[in-house]
Design an enzyme around this catalytic site. Structure first.
Site, PDB file in Angstrom:
ATOM      1  N   ILE A  93       1.885  12.077 -12.984  1.00 49.12           N
ATOM      2  CA  ILE A  93       3.065  12.744 -14.194  1.00 49.12           C
ATOM      3  C   ILE A  93       2.529  14.069 -14.189  1.00 49.12           C
ATOM      4  CG2 ILE A  93       5.117  12.652 -14.851  1.00 49.12           C
ATOM      5  CD1 ILE A  93       4.139   9.758 -14.791  1.00 49.12           C
ATOM      6  N   TYR A  94       2.204  15.068 -13.931  1.00 45.40           N
ATOM      7  CA  TYR A  94       1.493  16.694 -13.958  1.00 45.40           C
ATOM      8  C   TYR A  94       1.404  17.612 -12.859  1.00 45.40           C
ATOM      9  CZ  TYR A  94      -0.870  19.280 -17.688  1.00 45.40           C
ATOM     10  OH  TYR A  94      -1.736  20.708 -17.749  1.00 45.40           O
ATOM     11  N   LYS A 154       0.672  -1.128   0.041  1.00 49.09           N
ATOM     12  CA  LYS A 154      -0.491  -0.072  -0.452  1.00 49.09           C
ATOM     13  C   LYS A 154       1.433   1.189  -0.314  1.00 49.09           C
ATOM     14  CE  LYS A 154      -3.521   2.775   0.457  1.00 49.09           C
ATOM     15  NZ  LYS A 154      -4.688   3.487  -0.976  1.00 49.09           N
ATOM     16  N   ASN A 160      -0.055   9.060 -15.633  1.00 47.88           N
ATOM     17  CA  ASN A 160      -0.355   9.989 -16.358  1.00 47.88           C
ATOM     18  C   ASN A 160      -0.850  10.899 -15.275  1.00 47.88           C
ATOM     19  OD1 ASN A 160       1.854   8.913 -17.980  1.00 47.88           O
ATOM     20  ND2 ASN A 160      -0.038   9.203 -19.751  1.00 47.88           N
ATOM     21  N   CYS A 165      -4.885  10.984   2.361  1.00 50.24           N
ATOM     22  CA  CYS A 165      -4.273   9.532   2.597  1.00 50.24           C
ATOM     23  C   CYS A 165      -2.626  10.086   1.613  1.00 50.24           C
ATOM     24  CB  CYS A 165      -4.008   8.695   1.295  1.00 50.24           C
ATOM     25  SG  CYS A 165      -5.953   8.060   1.702  1.00 50.24           S
TER      26      CYS A 165
HETATM   27  N1  LIG Z   1     -10.164   8.001   1.512  1.00 49.99           N
HETATM   28  C1  LIG Z   1      -9.297   6.934   0.639  1.00 49.99           C
HETATM   29  O1  LIG Z   1      -9.436   7.478  -0.652  1.00 49.99           O
HETATM   30  C2  LIG Z   1      -8.973   6.082   0.715  1.00 49.99           C
HETATM   31  C3  LIG Z   1      -8.067   4.728   0.330  1.00 49.99           C
HETATM   32  C4  LIG Z   1      -7.759   3.434   0.811  1.00 49.99           C
HETATM   33  C5  LIG Z   1      -7.446   4.043   2.160  1.00 49.99           C
HETATM   34  N2  LIG Z   1      -7.812   4.725   2.367  1.00 49.99           N
HETATM   35  C6  LIG Z   1      -7.231   4.238   4.583  1.00 49.99           C
HETATM   36  O2  LIG Z   1      -8.416   3.936   4.800  1.00 49.99           O
HETATM   37  C7  LIG Z   1      -8.934   4.779   6.029  1.00 49.99           C
HETATM   38  C8  LIG Z   1     -10.313   5.442   6.440  1.00 49.99           C
HETATM   39  O3  LIG Z   1      -9.917   6.660   5.414  1.00 49.99           O
HETATM   40  P1  LIG Z   1     -11.856   6.919   4.745  1.00 49.99           P
HETATM   41  O4  LIG Z   1     -10.970   7.696   4.802  1.00 49.99           O
HETATM   42  O5  LIG Z   1     -12.518   5.648   5.112  1.00 49.99           O
HETATM   43  O6  LIG Z   1     -11.575   8.039   6.516  1.00 49.99           O
HETATM   44  P2  LIG Z   1     -13.518   8.535   6.877  1.00 49.99           P
HETATM   45  O7  LIG Z   1     -12.643   9.385   8.009  1.00 49.99           O
HETATM   46  O8  LIG Z   1     -13.607   8.822   5.940  1.00 49.99           O
HETATM   47  O9  LIG Z   1     -13.654   7.533   7.596  1.00 49.99           O
HETATM   48  C9  LIG Z   1     -13.319   7.047   8.844  1.00 49.99           C
HETATM   49  C10 LIG Z   1     -14.564   6.680  10.117  1.00 49.99           C
HETATM   50  O10 LIG Z   1     -14.353   5.760  10.512  1.00 49.99           O
HETATM   51  C11 LIG Z   1     -15.061   5.855  11.835  1.00 49.99           C
HETATM   52  N3  LIG Z   1     -14.512   5.603  13.264  1.00 49.99           N
HETATM   53  C12 LIG Z   1     -13.575   6.044  14.005  1.00 49.99           C
HETATM   54  N4  LIG Z   1     -13.171   4.914  14.706  1.00 49.99           N
HETATM   55  C13 LIG Z   1     -15.133   4.039  14.913  1.00 49.99           C
HETATM   56  C14 LIG Z   1     -14.795   3.406  15.874  1.00 49.99           C
HETATM   57  N5  LIG Z   1     -14.227   2.567  16.800  1.00 49.99           N
HETATM   58  N6  LIG Z   1     -15.646   2.405  15.840  1.00 49.99           N
HETATM   59  C15 LIG Z   1     -16.769   3.318  14.297  1.00 49.99           C
HETATM   60  N7  LIG Z   1     -16.262   4.121  13.570  1.00 49.99           N
HETATM   61  C16 LIG Z   1     -15.606   4.429  13.787  1.00 49.99           C
HETATM   62  C17 LIG Z   1     -15.198   7.679  11.556  1.00 49.99           C
HETATM   63  O11 LIG Z   1     -16.417   8.071  13.044  1.00 49.99           O
HETATM   64  C18 LIG Z   1     -15.248   7.695  10.165  1.00 49.99           C
HETATM   65  O12 LIG Z   1     -16.879   8.307  10.134  1.00 49.99           O
HETATM   66  C19 LIG Z   1      -7.687   5.504   6.819  1.00 49.99           C
HETATM   67  O13 LIG Z   1      -6.448   3.787   7.542  1.00 49.99           O
HETATM   68  C20 LIG Z   1      -7.271   5.366   5.068  1.00 49.99           C
HETATM   69  O14 LIG Z   1      -5.839   5.779   4.668  1.00 49.99           O
HETATM   70  C21 LIG Z   1      -8.717   5.591   2.223  1.00 49.99           C
END
Ligand SMILES: NC(=O)c1ccc[n+]([C@@H]2O[C@H](COP(=O)([O-])OP(=O)(O)OC[C@H]3O[C@@H](n4cnc5c(N)ncnc54)[C@H](O)[C@@H]3O)[C@@H](O)[C@H]2O)c1
Length: 411
Positions: free
Chosen positions: A252-253, A201, A249, A262
């Site tokens: 790359i911009y 990741k 791409n 993230c």
């Molecule tokens: N956003 C992206 O594009 C993306 C892509 C891949 C991976 N991730 C990873 O996935 C994870 C979540 O990202 P996200 O963007 O969905 O975050 P987000 O903030 O949109 O959602 C996280 C949710 O978890 C809830 N939460 C916190 N503690 C909790 C608990 N104890 N019990 C239940 N719910 C709880 C929060 O209220 C929130 O709604 C992160 O580690 C992020 O790095 C995100």
């Protein structure tokens, strides 16, 4: 198979609805009651194409909103943890939400229920922090990590049509449940050691960040030489047959630096992992330091175009990227902050989707406009900060306005 999903944000809600759409019985829970109420009412709390329809199809059928973590976990075969893993001040990942979420189910789940971390966690975290935490609580459940690669703005499509699925497992129990679950997705399914799964990741996100910082550095270098058409040069670069047609791409911009939830926190967390183990990653540190400078450099460019501090400055785009209403770590907030710091106080902004969220998050004293045209009618200098399609050609509509194209997008 019964699935529980903890955290119903971009990743969790997509995961829950994705499995529900495949016919599995899913219970979702979020600690944020407001968010739960919205979802229970059939509303997706953020902009994400495809999720509204998926929610309408599955809510109350294969997707149930649980009242509590215990209710969600009860009788589950597998629990996915999709909670936030924000950055701590030293850059390392804050695991508090994750450990709390795991804690909330340990007394409820049966000992065969597989606990899967879908949140992004740095290499070494499952083996060194999560599994020991679960064992210290006296639970012998299989534990696995299954990083998510979806992109915001394309969450649904990416989740339903993954290019690869990576599972970090140490035992057959977790492997078998994940194999059963993912067999309907038709993507290459890789079982690797947890450290490798976590690393994959970060390999992905750090490469994307490096490409963005590389592009920004090349654009700054081009600025230092007279007569380079930067945007054109990059578009011609993309014709290289080794790159042509590749989605990469878009990274790359040049632009005004990477933002969002993230890349900034993940690159900082990987750097922290390396430093904590005595290795200084030179490229990664360069990627971070250039990115940290980008908002200030961009603000200076805008200030040079604007001149007098009394000049009204327009900002087009507030979300961290087009096609999303996510404003977390958005370059726009930092650029506006640097402009205000530099004495420019008359700032007018517009974003097609993210204005309310931006206002709620940053509370900056700027004026929000109803349209991009209103911004351009009001301001002598307008900076394009997010490359929304609807901004294309706006420089032709307002030929007397000074445009600062921070995304190399116009024309
Ligand atoms: N956003 C992206 O594009 C993306 C892509 C891949 C991976 N991730 C990873 O996935 C994870 C979540 O990202 P996200 O963007 O969905 O975050 P987000 O903030 O949109 O959602 C996280 C949710 O978890 C809830 N939460 C916190 N503690 C909790 C608990 N104890 N019990 C239940 N719910 C709880 C929060 O209220 C929130 O709604 C992160 O580690 C992020 O790095 C995100």
């Amino acid at each position: 198979m019964r699935i529980a999903v903890f955290g119903l944000g971009f990743v969790g809600l997509t995961t829950a609805l994705g499995f529900a759409d495949k016919g599995y019985s899913v219970r979702g829970y979020d600690i944020n009651q407001e968010r739960c109420a919205e979802i229970a009412g059939g509303k997706v709390p953020f902009f994400e194409p495809g999720l509204d329809d998926a929610l309408a199809r599955n809510l109350g059928k294969t997707f149930i909103l649980a009242d509590s973590a215990i209710d969600a976990a009860d009788q589950s075969d597998i629990c996915f943890f999709c909670v936030g893993t924000p950055g701590l001040p030293d850059g390392s990942a804050d695991l508090a939400q994750l450990l709390l979420a795991i804690d909330s189910v340990l007394e409820t789940v049966s000992e065969v229920c597989v606990l899967v971390v879908k949140s992004t966690i740095p290499p070494g975290t499952l083996n060194e922090r999560v599994t020991p935490y679960v064992r210290a609580k006296g639970a012998g459940n299989p534990v696995a990590v299954n990083p998510e690669f979806l992109r915001e703005g394309k969450c649904w499509d990416d989740f339903m049509n993954p290019d690869r699925i990576v599972c970090g497992v140490t035992d057959d129990a977790a492997k078998n449940v994940l194999a059963e679950l993912y067999k309907l997705f038709g993507a290459p399914l890789h079982y690797v050691e947890p450290n490798t799964a976590e690393f994959i990741k970060y390999l992905s996100n750090s490469l994307l960040a490096a490409l963005i910082s590389y592009s920004n550095e090349m654009a700054l270098l081009a600025d230092a030489v007279d007569g380079i058409e930067t945007a054109r040069a990059f578009r011609i670069l993309h014709e290289d047959r080794r790159l042509a047609g590749a989605g990469i791409n878009t990274y790359i911009y040049p632009g005004c630096g990477y933002g969002g939830y993230c890349l900034p926190k993940d690159i900082a967390a990987l750097d922290a992992v390396a430093l904590n183990r005595g290795f200084t990653p030179r490229i990664l540190e360069g990627v971070i330091s250039l990115n940290n400078e980008m908002p200030e450099l961009t603000a200076r460019k805008i200030a040079r175009a604007a001149g007098e501090k009394t000049e009204k400055i327009g900002i087009l785009g507030l979300s961290f990227k087009r096609g999303s209403d996510d404003v977390r770590d958005s370059p726009a907030a930092k650029i506006i902050g640097a402009l205000v710091q530099g004495g420019y106080v008359s700032i007018y902004a517009y974003d097609p989707l993210a204005m309310q969220e931006f206002h709620n998050t940053y509370r900056l004293s700027i004026t929000y406009c109803a349209s991009a045209n209103e911004v351009c009618e009001t301001c002598g200098t307008v900076a394009l900060v997010t490359a929304w399609d609807e901004f294309q050609g706006i420089d032709k509509t307002f030929p007397d306005t000074r445009f600062v194209d921070c995304r190399y997008f116009l024309g």
